[in-house]
Structure formats: C-alpha cells, structure tokens
Design an enzyme around this catalytic site. Structure first.
Site, PDB file in Angstrom:
ATOM      1  N   LYS A  66       0.975  -1.142   0.064  1.00 53.51           N
ATOM      2  CA  LYS A  66      -0.038   0.159  -0.041  1.00 53.51           C
ATOM      3  C   LYS A  66       0.817   1.265   0.076  1.00 53.51           C
ATOM      4  O   LYS A  66       1.832   1.212   0.696  1.00 53.51           O
ATOM      5  CB  LYS A  66      -0.925   0.169   1.209  1.00 53.51           C
ATOM      6  CG  LYS A  66      -2.069   0.901   0.996  1.00 53.51           C
ATOM      7  CD  LYS A  66      -3.051   0.823   2.449  1.00 53.51           C
ATOM      8  CE  LYS A  66      -4.071   1.536   2.196  1.00 53.51           C
ATOM      9  NZ  LYS A  66      -5.111   1.020   1.311  1.00 53.51           N
ATOM     10  N   GLU A 106     -18.430  -7.083   7.625  1.00 49.94           N
ATOM     11  CA  GLU A 106     -19.493  -6.321   8.021  1.00 49.94           C
ATOM     12  C   GLU A 106     -20.494  -7.273   8.516  1.00 49.94           C
ATOM     13  O   GLU A 106     -21.352  -7.112   9.725  1.00 49.94           O
ATOM     14  CB  GLU A 106     -19.870  -5.346   7.173  1.00 49.94           C
ATOM     15  CG  GLU A 106     -19.010  -4.257   6.609  1.00 49.94           C
ATOM     16  CD  GLU A 106     -18.159  -4.430   5.657  1.00 49.94           C
ATOM     17  OE1 GLU A 106     -17.308  -3.604   5.408  1.00 49.94           O
ATOM     18  OE2 GLU A 106     -17.866  -5.864   5.430  1.00 49.94           O
ATOM     19  N   ARG A 117     -23.511  -4.674   2.696  1.00 51.21           N
ATOM     20  CA  ARG A 117     -22.776  -5.956   2.965  1.00 51.21           C
ATOM     21  C   ARG A 117     -23.514  -6.915   4.142  1.00 51.21           C
ATOM     22  O   ARG A 117     -23.047  -8.068   4.241  1.00 51.21           O
ATOM     23  CB  ARG A 117     -21.249  -5.869   3.363  1.00 51.21           C
ATOM     24  CG  ARG A 117     -20.459  -5.390   2.161  1.00 51.21           C
ATOM     25  CD  ARG A 117     -19.279  -4.817   2.465  1.00 51.21           C
ATOM     26  NE  ARG A 117     -18.291  -4.213   1.432  1.00 51.21           N
ATOM     27  CZ  ARG A 117     -17.157  -3.779   1.291  1.00 51.21           C
ATOM     28  NH1 ARG A 117     -16.510  -3.873   2.574  1.00 51.21           N
ATOM     29  NH2 ARG A 117     -16.472  -3.427   0.347  1.00 51.21           N
TER      30      ARG A 117
END
Length: 494
Positions: free
Chosen positions: A113, A204, A232
């Site tokens: 990242k 979630e 979700r």
C-alpha cells in the site's frame, strides 16, 4: 524471477518456486496433464502410475509452497503465487494464463500500500484516503509531509466523542467496526474501552451478527460502518437483528456524497435499504449537538434496529448560534428551525423546506437569501425518516403550503419518498411537494461542495426550488396570497 515476490522468508523463494508456478498454469502443462490422465486410463496399472505421479507432484509443491497456502489445494484449488502486483508486465502474463485455466484457482497477488512513496508505505492508514498534503524533500530531513488543515471538527470526530460519553455513562454500551477504526473514529474509543470495543476485520456481516448476539444478552451495541458498506450486512440486519426484535444501533459514516472517493463510496441508499425493516428507526443529525442527542436517543431505543447517518464533512455551528441549545430527540418528531412559523395559521409561510440531516443547514442558508427577496419560508429539521413526523406532513399539506424536501440521499426511495407516502396514507394532495436529493445517476469524483451543487441539493439549488414551488402555489386556494410577500408590498390577509 520476474513477477515473483522475493526477500520475504514467508514466501516461496528463488527461481525454482517461480518456475514451478509458471509451469503449473501454462497451457502446455495443463494439456499434458489431461492427455497423460487419458492415456493412463487405458493402460494396465495406469491407476497406480497416476497415483505415483500425483504424490510426486504434491512433494514437489510442498518443497516450494507456503504452509498457509497449501490448504487451498485441499479444496481442489490450484494455488499460484504470491506474484508481485507491482510488476505489471509479469502480472498481465499471469492473468492471461489464469484466464484460460479450466478449473477454480487462487492467484495470490502481493502489493504494498502506497508503493513508491516512502511516507505512504510507512503510514498506510493515514494515506488510505488522505486530505491534500505538502511534501518537504529537504536533503537533510528526508521526505516529510504536512497535511492540510480541515475547516473544523468532523462528524467522525464528533461521533467518537459522543460514543465515549455514552460508554462512560452506560456500562452496557459496546461498539464494533469492520476494519474501519480510523475512518469511523473508533480508533479514538478503543484505547479507552479495550474490553468493550472490537474490530472484526473486513467482515461487516460478522460484525452485525456479533452485535445482535450482544444485544440478545442485554448489551447496547453500536456498530460503526460506512454507509456504502452497510449493504454487505443487510441479510444480518434483516434476519439476525430486525426479525429477532433486537436493538442494534448503526452509526453510518460517509452518508451521502463523499468527495474524492467518488461513486464507489457514496452513501446513497441506506434509507431505502433500512426503511423496509419493521420497527426500524432512522435518524439524521444536522450538526454536532443533534448528533449527540441522536446517539443518546438510540441508546435507550430498544424496540428494534436504529440507525443514524452523517456525512464525511465538518460539523456546522449555524444552528447552535441561531437557536441555542439542541432539544432532545422525540420519536418521529421534526424540529422547527424558524420559530416565527410555530403557528402556521397565524404566520403562514409562502413555502416550507423539510430537510433531512445536514441539508437543514443548507436550507437555513437558502432561507436567508429568500428572506432578502421577500419570501417567507419555514424550515424544518426532519430528524426522522422513519417514523416520519406525520403531524408535520398533515399540517403543511392540509394548509396547501408548498413543500420542498431535501436530503443527501438518493431521491429514489429516500426521505422525500417517505414524505409522499405519508401524504398518500392520509389521502392528502401532494402535488405541491418538490423532492430534492441525489439523482438517479452516478456522481463521480469531485469536492463534496461541487457534488452537492451537481446533485442540486446545496443552498443555491434550494433557493431555486423554493422560488418555483412558491410560484406554483400562487392562487392555489383562497387562503394563499397572490404571490410571495415583498418587503415593499403591502399585505392583506384574508
């Protein structure tokens, strides 16, 4: 080997590992295996030879594969990688080969990242979705950065402070998030209450289930999640929360348009998703005091699921400056922001704006402009989409006052739809109701300010809508004067 991750002992190393992975997804190898299996099926003792071949292959893979990847193979999934996701030519080659594999497979692609920017590689959370920043590449100091200052306190920070206050007052309050502690403000809460807060990771649905279980055992759970990721966990909101009559409290950050994150993160459908659930209670604050009041209301709302939505934006002080203290939330009741219109018969407005959430601030700013033009406009902070303030709906429409509803949510099945449905339930004429909301289209990256303008829900758009609504209401009934009152025009009431 190009395309393969190196230098990490957790991953397969060297040319041998790379060679075997490339061979395993090549068409030549795949075709050879098929043909070999076909031939062995017709050769005496072919089954034994095929088993020996299989065992030899497994031993070879064991020499170059990671233990944590090998379990994919137990499910019959060809596992390849990890490959370097930053080596684009090599990655394209692997994807091209994988495209034509005739069975399920796992292609493990490893990326870093913030690759290429040292400060981002070292602080992935801060640079996940950063504000504008300046780099200082001074030779003696290395690469440093300075984040641009925001305009004020964010709703996310206000929520974190509010939740801390709840948890200090009520030991039954617990909270969770799904890999978004920084984005939802829970990272500020977790160090204070490590035994009552959890990050479930990117799951979630599990977080919603977990909160349902805690609600079942007497806790008061709050689940902080981005509005765009709520879908979700809709199955769990339906089956495990609402159907069971459990009081789980959803805190929906990033509601409405979200600026640079664009269409993938806009929270444009949370009202439409949740309003179908029986006993659900849907709230929206206009500022920090009303957010704190909403959280306190939700704390003791035990009839079912409740949800509060707020944007990725700074809180406004306008309502507090003009109206003083924020009253507590009362189930299904709106708040009048223009006290002079407390009696609609005594001081009838030319139009009314019923705003949901932070759009109430834009509505007040629009009223300032309209007041200078001579229009009298009543402004309401709706507070609830479900249950909606039916007494307000009746009070406005029975008097045939033009109404503009405004929300930072899709106009499809949003707050404005709730208003129209309430009117239909009472058999009221809703022809003077104009709905403003996010259009039935995608809004791409831009500043939140520009996105609100593009959607037609900023102060300027509300001004235009009220002018049009007031003009359409001219002469609609005997109790409505012939047009908006101008400061210089004499007024004669009937």
């Amino acid at each position: 080997v190009p395309g393969f991750v190196s230098g990490d002992p957790a991953f397969p190393q060297g040319a041998l590992a790379g060679y075997f992975d490339r061979v395993r997804i090549s068409h030549t190898y795949s075709d050879f295996k098929k043909e070999a299996k076909r031939i062995l099926g017709h050769v005496p003792g072919g089954g034994v030879l095929r088993e020996a071949y299989h065992r030899a292959g497994e031993m070879t893979k064991a020499m170059v594969a990671r233990d944590e990847d090998s379990w994919f193979e137990k499910f019959g999934l060809l596992t390849v990688g990890p490959v370097d996701g930053h080596d684009i030519p090599a990655l394209v080659e692997f994807l091209t080969e994988a495209r034509d594999i005739d069975r399920p497979m796992v292609l493990h692609v490893k990326t870093i990242k913030g690759k290429g920017l040292d400060v981002a590689e070292g602080d992935a959370t801060t640079f996940h979705s950063p504000k504008a920043f300046k780099l200082d590449a001074a030779a003696t100091a290395g690469c440093r950065y300075e984040m641009s200052k925001g305009g004020g306190k964010s709703f996310t920070a206000a929520f974190a402070d509010g939740l801390i206050g709840l948890m200090q007052r009520d030991e039954k309050v617990v909270a969770s998030t799904a890999a978004m502690p920084g984005g939802t403000g829970l990272d500020k809460v977790m160090p204070r209450f490590p035994d009552r807060t959890w990050d479930t990771g990117i799951c979630e649905s599990h977080a919603m289930d977990m909160m349902a279980g805690l609600a079942k055992t007497g806790f008061r759970p709050f689940f902080a999640v981005y509005s765009t990721f709520l879908q979700r966990a809709f199955d769990q909101a339906f089956q495990e929360v609402s159907l069971q009559g459990l009081a789980v409290r959803l805190c929906l950050d990033r509601a409405g348009v979200v600026g640079g994150d664009g269409a993938v993160h806009h929270g444009f459908c949370d009202i439409s998703i949740l309003r179908s659930l029986p006993d659900a209670c849907l709230l929206a604050p206009a500022d920090e005091p009303s957010l704190l009041a909403a959280l306190e209301f939700m704390r003791t709302y035990d009839e079912g699921l409740s949800a509060v939505r707020y944007p990725r934006d700074d809180v406004s002080s306008l309502l507090a400056e003009r109206l003083g203290d924020c009253p507590a939330f009362e189930l299904g009741k709106a708040r009048l922001l223009t006290p002079e219109h407390a009696d609609l018969d005594d001081d009838r407005p030319d139009a009314a704006v019923v705003a949901y959430g932070t759009c109430a601030v834009h509505a007040l700013l629009a009223r300032d402009t309209l007041l200078n033009e001579g229009y009298r406009v009543a402004v309401y902070d709706a507070r609830f989409a479900k249950p909606i303030d039916t007494s307000l709906v009746r009070g406005l429409l029975e008097r045939q006052i033009p109404v503009v509803t405004v929300e930072d949510h899709s106009v499809v099945s949003g707050f404005g739809s709730c208003f129209l449905e309430a009117a239909a339930d009472f058999g009221l004429d809703a022809s003077r109701v104009k709905r403003l909301g996010l259009p039935d289209d995608w809004i791409l990256q831009d500043s939140r300010k520009n996105q609100l303008a593009e959607a037609g829900i900023d102060a300027a758009a509300i001004v235009r809508a009220v002018r049009a609504a007031a003009s359409q209401g001219t002469g609609a009934n005997a109790n409505t004067q012939a047009g908006p009152t101008r400061a210089s025009d004499p007024v004669q009431r009937v």
